[in-house]
Design a protein around this motif. Structure first.
Motif, PDB file in Angstrom:
ATOM      1  N   ASP A  47       0.838  -1.202   0.000  1.00 60.12           N
ATOM      2  CA  ASP A  47       0.000   0.000   0.000  1.00 60.12           C
ATOM      3  C   ASP A  47       0.875   1.254   0.000  1.00 60.12           C
ATOM      4  O   ASP A  47       0.608   2.216  -0.726  1.00 60.12           O
ATOM      5  N   ASP A  75       2.148   2.273  -3.218  1.00 57.35           N
ATOM      6  CA  ASP A  75       1.123   2.763  -4.146  1.00 57.35           C
ATOM      7  C   ASP A  75       0.693   4.207  -3.903  1.00 57.35           C
ATOM      8  O   ASP A  75      -0.105   4.755  -4.660  1.00 57.35           O
ATOM      9  N   LEU A  86      -4.224   6.646  -4.442  1.00 61.76           N
ATOM     10  CA  LEU A  86      -3.501   5.949  -5.500  1.00 61.76           C
ATOM     11  C   LEU A  86      -3.084   6.861  -6.653  1.00 61.76           C
ATOM     12  O   LEU A  86      -3.724   7.873  -6.923  1.00 61.76           O
TER      13      LEU A  86
END
Length: 356
Positions: free
Chosen positions: A90, A93, A354
């Protein structure tokens, strides 16, 4: 507040990144790694190559299991590596064209993940530290933990509950064979650690709340308490200083201490991580509050899997009025209008973090 940039460059928002601890990969998160991070081949294969040498189940297999198993997925040696993989992926990202990571912290095991996110542990060192510490109780848990609310219905700290919890700890510790400690200060909750006798007595002494608390945490040892002195010693003996580096961004630990790229003593960082961080109370509330006060982020990003930290982070910030939040309703209304707390385990909020 936004980052000053040269003319023509995009204006970045300053963000505090928070890594989760144990207990965030639950039934609902099964498949999280594959769903969101099938492209993180190098990260996953590196972790599984390490675990294969130890004859441990691969995180790829754990994440792709047909059914979620409490026994399998919450075991320390599996949960730690699995959560690290999800959270680190995560972190990779986050849209760095839009956000500038100004500081990193984490809750409990999330401290190890925070070290990796900040660059104080490289990828090889991170899985070594996380897998080693997560596997320390593979042959049997040392003690356990339970959680109990320390707040009112508006998510503000309740002094009466604080006195109640402190008194219960004091009382139980006077009884033969009982040991209990404050393990984690978690926003509006207190995590208590102890031996079995102590926890059983706490379950009797503490009043029952909401037909739920005090609630045992399944497959959790007595983290952040003196009961883990031996775990700390083994960690210090087995994990050398060579694994640690200077952080590339500031880190805030479970005592509210800031470790900066300019001033960190690597040996002290290692000794805290494998010493006091293991055997003493982890003040996650203080870590969050110090982080926002010192680095004034525009937003807070919480890494997945899951979103178990959303409430405790909001509670920690409500108690200092950060983002103008004074109570639970203020937080909820603010989040609906323009969220300052972005949980990557929440699909809608994830999309704001993102790269597009």
């Amino acid at each position: 507040m936004t980052t000053n940039t040269n003319l023509g460059e995009k204006t970045k928002q300053r963000v505090l990144v928070i890594a989760p601890g144990r207990g965030c990969y639950n039934k609902e998160e099964l498949g999280y790694l594959h769903t969101h991070h099938h492209d993180k081949v190098e990260l996953v294969e590196g972790i599984d190559a390490y675990r294969d040498l130890l004859k441990q189940a691969s995180i790829k297999q754990l994440d792709s299991a047909e059914k979620y198993s409490f026994k399998l997925h919450t075991a320390g040696e599996n949960a730690s590596a699995l959560i690290y993989a999800c959270a680190m992926a995560d972190f990779m990202d986050i849209d760095t064209d839009k956000y500038e990571v100004v500081a990193v912290t984490g809750n409990s095991m999330g401290w190890y993940i925070a070290l990796a996110c900040a660059g104080a542990l490289n990828s090889d060192a991170a899985i070594d530290v996380i897998n080693t510490m997560g596997s320390m109780m593979q042959k049997g848990l040392i003690g356990g933990q339970l959680i109990y609310p320390e707040m009112d219905k508006e998510w503000r700290l309740d002094k009466a509950k604080t006195v109640l919890i402190d008194s219960a700890i004091e009382q139980v510790n006077t009884e033969e064979g009982c040991e209990v400690y404050t393990s984690i200060l978690l926003g509006g909750y207190r995590i208590l650690a102890g031996n079995e006798a102590g926890l059983k007595r706490l379950e009797v002494v503490l009043p029952y709340i909401d037909e739920r608390y005090p609630m045992r945490l399944y497959n959790h040892g007595a983290f952040h308490s003196p009961l883990l002195d031996d775990v700390s010693k083994r960690g210090l003996e087995g994990l050398p200083a060579s694994l640690f580096n200077l952080p590339k961004v500031p880190l805030i630990d479970g005592e509210g201490r800031i470790w900066t790229p300019q001033s960190t003593d690597i040996d002290k960082l290692r000794r805290y991580t494998l010493g006091a961080q293991v055997t003493e109370t982890y003040d996650f509330t203080k870590a969050v509050q110090v982080a926002v006060k010192e680095f004034a982020p525009d937003k807070v990003i919480v890494l997945g899997p899951g979103n178990t930290l959303g409430g405790p982070i909001a509670q920690a910030l409500i108690n200092i009025g950060w983002f103008g939040w004074q109570e639970k309703n203020h937080f909820s209304e603010s989040q609906e209008a323009s969220p300052e707390l972005l949980a990557m385990g929440n699909e809608l909020q994830r999309q704001q973090v993102l790269k597009q």
